[in-house]
Design a protein around this motif. Structure first.
Motif, PDB file in Angstrom:
ATOM      1  N   LYS A  28     -16.234  30.957  64.997  1.00 41.12           N
ATOM      2  CA  LYS A  28     -16.478  32.099  65.884  1.00 41.12           C
ATOM      3  C   LYS A  28     -15.154  32.757  66.237  1.00 41.12           C
ATOM      4  O   LYS A  28     -14.455  32.344  67.163  1.00 41.12           O
ATOM      5  N   TYR A  29     -14.800  33.770  65.462  1.00 38.84           N
ATOM      6  CA  TYR A  29     -13.617  34.584  65.727  1.00 38.84           C
ATOM      7  C   TYR A  29     -13.800  35.870  64.952  1.00 38.84           C
ATOM      8  O   TYR A  29     -14.156  35.867  63.775  1.00 38.84           O
ATOM      9  N   GLY A  30     -13.591  36.993  65.633  1.00 42.21           N
ATOM     10  CA  GLY A  30     -13.811  38.284  64.993  1.00 42.21           C
ATOM     11  C   GLY A  30     -15.274  38.678  65.107  1.00 42.21           C
ATOM     12  O   GLY A  30     -16.005  38.196  65.973  1.00 42.21           O
ATOM     13  N   ALA A  31     -15.716  39.548  64.221  1.00 41.78           N
ATOM     14  CA  ALA A  31     -17.109  40.015  64.222  1.00 41.78           C
ATOM     15  C   ALA A  31     -18.031  38.874  63.810  1.00 41.78           C
ATOM     16  O   ALA A  31     -17.800  38.226  62.789  1.00 41.78           O
ATOM     17  N   LEU A  32     -19.049  38.629  64.601  1.00 42.62           N
ATOM     18  CA  LEU A  32     -19.988  37.534  64.313  1.00 42.62           C
ATOM     19  C   LEU A  32     -21.274  38.123  63.765  1.00 42.62           C
ATOM     20  O   LEU A  32     -22.258  38.299  64.467  1.00 42.62           O
ATOM     21  N   TRP A  33     -21.239  38.448  62.507  1.00 39.11           N
ATOM     22  CA  TRP A  33     -22.381  39.080  61.872  1.00 39.11           C
ATOM     23  C   TRP A  33     -22.635  38.436  60.519  1.00 39.11           C
ATOM     24  O   TRP A  33     -22.787  39.099  59.506  1.00 39.11           O
ATOM     25  N   ALA A  34     -22.594  37.099  60.495  1.00 45.34           N
ATOM     26  CA  ALA A  34     -22.816  36.321  59.269  1.00 45.34           C
ATOM     27  C   ALA A  34     -21.862  36.735  58.149  1.00 45.34           C
ATOM     28  O   ALA A  34     -22.236  36.736  56.976  1.00 45.34           O
TER      29      ALA A  34
END
Length: 109
Positions: A28-34
């Motif tokens: 979990k770091y940055g954009a969390l969009w798979a």
């Protein structure tokens, strides 16, 4: 773990079955969009962001099961991001993240 991204770890030997594998590591770091990453890729930002951009960060990663035997390792990975680019993914310990809610340690602003 909720929303997360995945980076592919370097090839390793599964301690359970002995197969040479490349395991996914959730973080979990940055954009969390798979998002799916490899070492050398820039971290994306803009959708469900976790953490803040910094010059040098270390992020705790949770290993996915072995793709051959399904064994789930009990260790974590350290994902190092320098200047927005993933530079390494290595087996680590949870020690640096104790007391951190987002599993990100800023090493250099």
């Amino acid at each position: 773990m909720g929303a997360f991204s995945v980076v592919t770890a370097p090839e390793e030997t599964c301690p359970h079955c002995g197969s040479r594998i490349r395991r996914g590591v959730q973080f979990k770091y940055g954009a969390l969009w798979a998002n799916r990453y490899a070492v050398g890729d820039p971290v994306e930002w803009g959708v469900g962001d976790a953490g803040e951009p910094a010059r040098l960060v270390q992020v705790m990663g949770d290993p996915e099961p072995c793709p051959v035997c399904g064994d789930e390792p009990e260790w974590v990975y350290d994902i190092v991001v320098r200047d927005g680019v993933i530079v390494s993914v290595e087996r680590g310990t949870s020690d640096p993240y104790v007391g951190s809610d987002d599993y990100v340690v800023v090493l250099e602003q």
